[in-house]
Scaffold this motif. Sequence first.
Motif, PDB file in Angstrom:
ATOM      1  N   ARG A 108      44.924   6.652  22.765  1.00 35.10           N
ATOM      2  CA  ARG A 108      43.532   7.036  23.032  1.00 35.10           C
ATOM      3  C   ARG A 108      42.584   6.275  22.119  1.00 35.10           C
ATOM      4  NH1 ARG A 108      41.806  12.852  22.413  1.00 35.10           N
ATOM      5  NH2 ARG A 108      39.831  11.786  22.752  1.00 35.10           N
ATOM      6  N   LEU A 109      41.440   5.890  22.657  1.00 36.79           N
ATOM      7  CA  LEU A 109      40.432   5.183  21.881  1.00 36.79           C
ATOM      8  C   LEU A 109      39.299   6.127  21.477  1.00 36.79           C
ATOM      9  CD1 LEU A 109      40.040   1.855  23.911  1.00 36.79           C
ATOM     10  CD2 LEU A 109      41.475   2.267  21.900  1.00 36.79           C
ATOM     11  N   VAL A 110      38.731   5.872  20.321  1.00 33.11           N
ATOM     12  CA  VAL A 110      37.531   6.585  19.875  1.00 33.11           C
ATOM     13  C   VAL A 110      36.474   5.544  19.507  1.00 33.11           C
ATOM     14  CG1 VAL A 110      38.762   8.607  19.029  1.00 33.11           C
ATOM     15  CG2 VAL A 110      38.364   6.676  17.482  1.00 33.11           C
ATOM     16  N   MET A 111      35.219   5.980  19.500  1.00 36.55           N
ATOM     17  CA  MET A 111      34.144   5.116  19.012  1.00 36.55           C
ATOM     18  C   MET A 111      33.931   5.379  17.528  1.00 36.55           C
ATOM     19  SD  MET A 111      30.048   5.106  19.920  1.00 36.55           S
ATOM     20  CE  MET A 111      30.110   4.097  21.392  1.00 36.55           C
ATOM     21  N   ILE A 112      33.793   4.327  16.743  1.00 38.33           N
ATOM     22  CA  ILE A 112      33.422   4.471  15.345  1.00 38.33           C
ATOM     23  C   ILE A 112      32.129   3.693  15.095  1.00 38.33           C
ATOM     24  CG2 ILE A 112      35.764   4.848  14.509  1.00 38.33           C
ATOM     25  CD1 ILE A 112      35.751   1.927  13.544  1.00 38.33           C
ATOM     26  N   CYS A 113      31.282   4.269  14.275  1.00 38.97           N
ATOM     27  CA  CYS A 113      30.043   3.610  13.860  1.00 38.97           C
ATOM     28  C   CYS A 113      29.621   4.257  12.546  1.00 38.97           C
ATOM     29  CB  CYS A 113      28.948   3.739  14.923  1.00 38.97           C
ATOM     30  SG  CYS A 113      28.463   5.446  15.304  1.00 38.97           S
ATOM     31  N   TYR A 180      29.248  -0.985  16.548  1.00 37.63           N
ATOM     32  CA  TYR A 180      30.279   0.028  16.752  1.00 37.63           C
ATOM     33  C   TYR A 180      31.566  -0.643  17.213  1.00 37.63           C
ATOM     34  CZ  TYR A 180      29.300  -0.653  21.726  1.00 37.63           C
ATOM     35  OH  TYR A 180      29.146  -1.201  22.970  1.00 37.63           O
ATOM     36  N   ALA A 181      32.667   0.091  17.145  1.00 32.80           N
ATOM     37  CA  ALA A 181      33.954  -0.414  17.604  1.00 32.80           C
ATOM     38  C   ALA A 181      34.674   0.690  18.362  1.00 32.80           C
ATOM     39  CB  ALA A 181      34.805  -0.897  16.429  1.00 32.80           C
ATOM     40  N   LEU A 182      35.576   0.312  19.234  1.00 29.75           N
ATOM     41  CA  LEU A 182      36.450   1.234  19.955  1.00 29.75           C
ATOM     42  C   LEU A 182      37.869   0.928  19.519  1.00 29.75           C
ATOM     43  CD1 LEU A 182      34.883   0.930  23.540  1.00 29.75           C
ATOM     44  CD2 LEU A 182      34.194   2.438  21.660  1.00 29.75           C
ATOM     45  N   ILE A 183      38.499   1.883  18.830  1.00 28.68           N
ATOM     46  CA  ILE A 183      39.819   1.640  18.264  1.00 28.68           C
ATOM     47  C   ILE A 183      40.727   2.832  18.520  1.00 28.68           C
ATOM     48  CG2 ILE A 183      38.806   0.175  16.466  1.00 28.68           C
ATOM     49  CD1 ILE A 183      39.315   2.421  14.498  1.00 28.68           C
ATOM     50  N   PRO A 184      42.060   2.652  18.386  1.00 26.13           N
ATOM     51  CA  PRO A 184      42.983   3.774  18.567  1.00 26.13           C
ATOM     52  C   PRO A 184      42.679   4.903  17.589  1.00 26.13           C
ATOM     53  CG  PRO A 184      44.176   1.699  18.587  1.00 26.13           C
ATOM     54  CD  PRO A 184      42.772   1.382  18.158  1.00 26.13           C
ATOM     55  N   GLU A 197      33.465   9.326  17.121  1.00 29.71           N
ATOM     56  CA  GLU A 197      33.021  10.020  18.324  1.00 29.71           C
ATOM     57  C   GLU A 197      34.130   9.979  19.369  1.00 29.71           C
ATOM     58  OE1 GLU A 197      30.040  12.322  20.045  1.00 29.71           O
ATOM     59  OE2 GLU A 197      29.819  11.250  18.136  1.00 29.71           O
ATOM     60  N   SER A 198      34.535  11.154  19.848  1.00 33.42           N
ATOM     61  CA  SER A 198      35.551  11.197  20.898  1.00 33.42           C
ATOM     62  C   SER A 198      34.994  10.630  22.199  1.00 33.42           C
ATOM     63  CB  SER A 198      36.019  12.635  21.131  1.00 33.42           C
ATOM     64  OG  SER A 198      36.655  13.152  19.983  1.00 33.42           O
ATOM     65  N   LEU A 199      35.823   9.890  22.895  1.00 33.15           N
ATOM     66  CA  LEU A 199      35.437   9.296  24.171  1.00 33.15           C
ATOM     67  C   LEU A 199      36.144  10.025  25.312  1.00 33.15           C
ATOM     68  CD1 LEU A 199      35.764   5.521  23.199  1.00 33.15           C
ATOM     69  CD2 LEU A 199      33.631   6.808  23.442  1.00 33.15           C
ATOM     70  N   ASP A 200      35.688   9.767  26.523  1.00 37.55           N
ATOM     71  CA  ASP A 200      36.389  10.274  27.698  1.00 37.55           C
ATOM     72  C   ASP A 200      37.854   9.841  27.618  1.00 37.55           C
ATOM     73  OD1 ASP A 200      37.409   9.934  30.610  1.00 37.55           O
ATOM     74  OD2 ASP A 200      35.600  11.153  30.842  1.00 37.55           O
ATOM     75  N   PRO A 201      38.804  10.718  27.972  1.00 33.80           N
ATOM     76  CA  PRO A 201      40.238  10.383  27.882  1.00 33.80           C
ATOM     77  C   PRO A 201      40.642   9.119  28.639  1.00 33.80           C
ATOM     78  CG  PRO A 201      39.961  12.730  28.252  1.00 33.80           C
ATOM     79  CD  PRO A 201      38.592  12.116  28.395  1.00 33.80           C
ATOM     80  N   PHE A 203      39.407   6.353  28.301  1.00 33.68           N
ATOM     81  CA  PHE A 203      39.366   5.232  27.347  1.00 33.68           C
ATOM     82  C   PHE A 203      40.689   5.202  26.584  1.00 33.68           C
ATOM     83  CE2 PHE A 203      34.902   5.454  28.215  1.00 33.68           C
ATOM     84  CZ  PHE A 203      34.399   4.198  27.940  1.00 33.68           C
ATOM     85  N   SER A 204      41.522   4.265  26.921  1.00 33.34           N
ATOM     86  CA  SER A 204      42.825   4.139  26.267  1.00 33.34           C
ATOM     87  C   SER A 204      43.217   2.669  26.223  1.00 33.34           C
ATOM     88  CB  SER A 204      43.895   4.949  27.015  1.00 33.34           C
ATOM     89  OG  SER A 204      44.078   4.422  28.313  1.00 33.34           O
ATOM     90  N   ALA A 205      44.160   2.367  25.361  1.00 33.41           N
ATOM     91  CA  ALA A 205      44.674   1.003  25.255  1.00 33.41           C
ATOM     92  C   ALA A 205      46.193   1.067  25.178  1.00 33.41           C
ATOM     93  CB  ALA A 205      44.105   0.307  24.028  1.00 33.41           C
ATOM     94  N   ASN A 206      46.837   0.166  25.869  1.00 32.43           N
ATOM     95  CA  ASN A 206      48.288   0.138  25.894  1.00 32.43           C
ATOM     96  C   ASN A 206      48.840  -0.720  24.763  1.00 32.43           C
ATOM     97  OD1 ASN A 206      48.629   1.702  28.299  1.00 32.43           O
ATOM     98  ND2 ASN A 206      48.004  -0.075  29.484  1.00 32.43           N
ATOM     99  N   MET A 207      50.050  -0.376  24.348  1.00 34.90           N
ATOM    100  CA  MET A 207      50.856  -1.254  23.504  1.00 34.90           C
ATOM    101  C   MET A 207      51.937  -1.842  24.399  1.00 34.90           C
ATOM    102  SD  MET A 207      49.765  -1.160  20.292  1.00 34.90           S
ATOM    103  CE  MET A 207      51.136  -1.512  19.186  1.00 34.90           C
ATOM    104  N   TYR A 208      52.293  -3.097  24.153  1.00 37.15           N
ATOM    105  CA  TYR A 208      53.273  -3.769  25.004  1.00 37.15           C
ATOM    106  C   TYR A 208      54.449  -4.306  24.198  1.00 37.15           C
ATOM    107  CZ  TYR A 208      49.848  -3.698  28.795  1.00 37.15           C
ATOM    108  OH  TYR A 208      48.963  -3.293  29.758  1.00 37.15           O
ATOM    109  N   LEU A 209      55.578  -4.381  24.883  1.00 39.42           N
ATOM    110  CA  LEU A 209      56.748  -5.089  24.377  1.00 39.42           C
ATOM    111  C   LEU A 209      56.784  -6.472  25.009  1.00 39.42           C
ATOM    112  CD1 LEU A 209      59.694  -2.513  24.755  1.00 39.42           C
ATOM    113  CD2 LEU A 209      58.396  -3.028  22.693  1.00 39.42           C
TER     114      LEU A 209
END
Length: 231
Positions: A108-113, A180-184, A197-201, A203-209
């Motif tokens: 899940r991603l959140v906004m930071i500022c 601002y940034a959007l990070i895990p 700041e919590s974002l709508d669910p 907003f997510s980022a995948n990790m890959y192999l």
Amino acid sequence: YLTPDGDKLYRGLREIFEHYEELLSDIKNTATKELKIGISAQEYYEIPHLRDYQDKRFEIDGGHFQFYFGSMQEMEQKLKNHGVDLVIYPEGLCGSLEFEHRNFSEERLVMICSEETMQRYGSIREVIHHSTYITKSTYDVYLNKIKKLCKDVYGQEINKILHVELLVDQMIRVGMGEGYALIPIEAIRGNQRLHVESLDPIFSANMYLEYRKDDTNHLLQDFVNFIDVNR
């Protein structure tokens, strides 16, 4: 300069040597039960499944992980040269089509500022509208995904983007109120100096192999199968 016959011999011997190196690597990893993992991520947060695999496989059968850290370019070079068995990387980076890729996990991603930035603009929508998106990613597919999410969920397009290379650069600029940034979410836990700041669910980022398509390492294949079953 090589004659045509000499060049043919050279290429044939080189191919034999490469297969020999692959065989030695596979035998060594199987014998030592060592899985070499390259990680290309500056944020620190627990990578799922590694501890589970260690507890359910290594604790019973023996074996261990060996970790290497570096840029995507460095890790892919090690992967190509059999220095690592696989690479774990975030969605914001672009993996080479030379290798096999598999979805590993979702964060899940959140906004930071800065607190001042949020006080000045008052909402996520207004921060997006007035401030600068500071990101380490230069991967267009990922950036376009984030832009679309901001437009669809908050009705606001990202107007300004600043690309930085290092996490420390990103965090300092955010803390100084430059954007601002959007990070895990896991990467920001415990940081009391930034506004989170919590974002709508959505907003997510995948990790890959990422791993070599022709790799016959049995330990690697067992790990990939374990991820598929437990993801």
